[in-house]
Design an enzyme around this catalytic site. Structure first.
Site, short mmCIF file in Angstrom:
data_model
loop_
_atom_site.label_atom_id
_atom_site.label_comp_id
_atom_site.label_asym_id
_atom_site.label_seq_id
_atom_site.Cartn_x
_atom_site.Cartn_y
_atom_site.Cartn_z
N CYS A 126 2.45 -3.54 4.08
CA CYS A 126 1.64 -2.35 4.38
C CYS A 126 2.30 -1.65 5.57
CB CYS A 126 0.17 -2.71 4.61
SG CYS A 126 -0.17 -3.74 6.05
N HIS B 208 8.02 -24.65 8.87
CA HIS B 208 6.93 -25.32 9.58
C HIS B 208 5.56 -25.07 8.95
CE1 HIS B 208 9.14 -25.91 13.70
NE2 HIS B 208 9.86 -26.33 12.66
N ASP C 297 0.84 -1.20 0.00
CA ASP C 297 0.00 0.00 0.00
C ASP C 297 0.88 1.25 0.00
OD1 ASP C 297 0.73 0.52 2.63
OD2 ASP C 297 -1.29 0.28 3.47
N THR D 192 1.81 -2.07 8.88
CA THR D 192 2.16 -3.03 9.92
C THR D 192 2.41 -4.43 9.37
OG1 THR D 192 -0.18 -3.56 10.17
CG2 THR D 192 0.72 -1.86 11.63
N HIS E 123 4.86 -31.45 9.95
CA HIS E 123 4.42 -30.10 9.59
C HIS E 123 3.43 -30.15 8.43
CE1 HIS E 123 7.38 -28.79 12.40
NE2 HIS E 123 8.33 -29.42 11.73
C1 RB5 Z 1 -2.64 2.50 6.44
O1 RB5 Z 1 -2.70 3.68 7.17
C2 RB5 Z 1 -2.50 1.32 7.37
O2 RB5 Z 1 -3.69 1.07 8.02
C3 RB5 Z 1 -2.03 0.09 6.60
O3 RB5 Z 1 -0.84 0.35 5.96
C4 RB5 Z 1 -1.79 -1.15 7.42
O4 RB5 Z 1 -0.93 -0.90 8.49
C5 RB5 Z 1 -2.97 -1.91 7.82
O5 RB5 Z 1 -2.93 -2.95 8.46
#
Ligand code: RB5
Length: 147
Positions: free
Chosen positions: A65, A98, A8, A67, A133
């Site tokens: 993304c 695994h 993203d 996180t 596994h």
């Molecule tokens: C975008 O702001 C953020 O929500 C996205 O990049 C991600 O971290 C979502 O899980």
């Protein structure tokens, strides 16, 4: 080896770093976007990566993304995908050995570029161990089959 990579808006820069790193290693890379830092919706990019992997248009996928969490949840909704968020190399290695993970996710707001490269390298170097596994992965896939 071909890797499909998607991200993203939060991970445009990190995706460029990872793509360049993979290409330096002689790995073919297909980038599916986004290429813009304008706000976008991570499920779109997670789905694109996942569909390329299940269609065998790539051997493995990488999805990034902020996180790694949202894009992994989205990728995991595609049948046949085992996406995992890994913020360090040990989990990345284990996710291949695994869990036979076929999509690696991480967060551009969580890991720096050098750590991300180490995570990717460890993930790609590891192979699924099969045996007990395989039994467990089969159980996961059965849950998916049953809906
Ligand atoms: C975008 O702001 C953020 O929500 C996205 O990049 C991600 O971290 C979502 O899980």
């Amino acid at each position: 080896m071909k890797i499909v990579i998607g991200n993203d808006h939060s991970a445009v820069e990190l995706r460029e770093v990872i793509s360049a790193h993979l290409r330096e290693k002689g790995i073919e890379v297909e980038e599916v976007g986004t290429f813009s830092t304008e706000s976008s919706n991570y499920p779109e990019w997670g789905e694109k990566v996942a569909r390329k992997v299940v269609a065998k248009e790539a051997d493995l996928g990488i999805a990034i993304c902020g996180t790694g969490v949202g894009i992994s949840i989205a990728a995991n909704k595609v049948k046949g995908i085992r996406a995992c968020v890994c913020s360090e190399p040990y989990s990345a290695r284990m996710s291949r050995q695994h869990n036979n993970a076929n999509v690696l996710c991480f967060g551009a707001r969580v890991v720096g570029s050098e750590l991300a490269k180490m995570i990717v390298d460890e993930w790609l170097a590891a192979e699924f161990l099969g045996g007990r596994h395989q039994t467990r992965v089969d159980m996961i896939m059965k849950i998916e089959e049953e809906g």
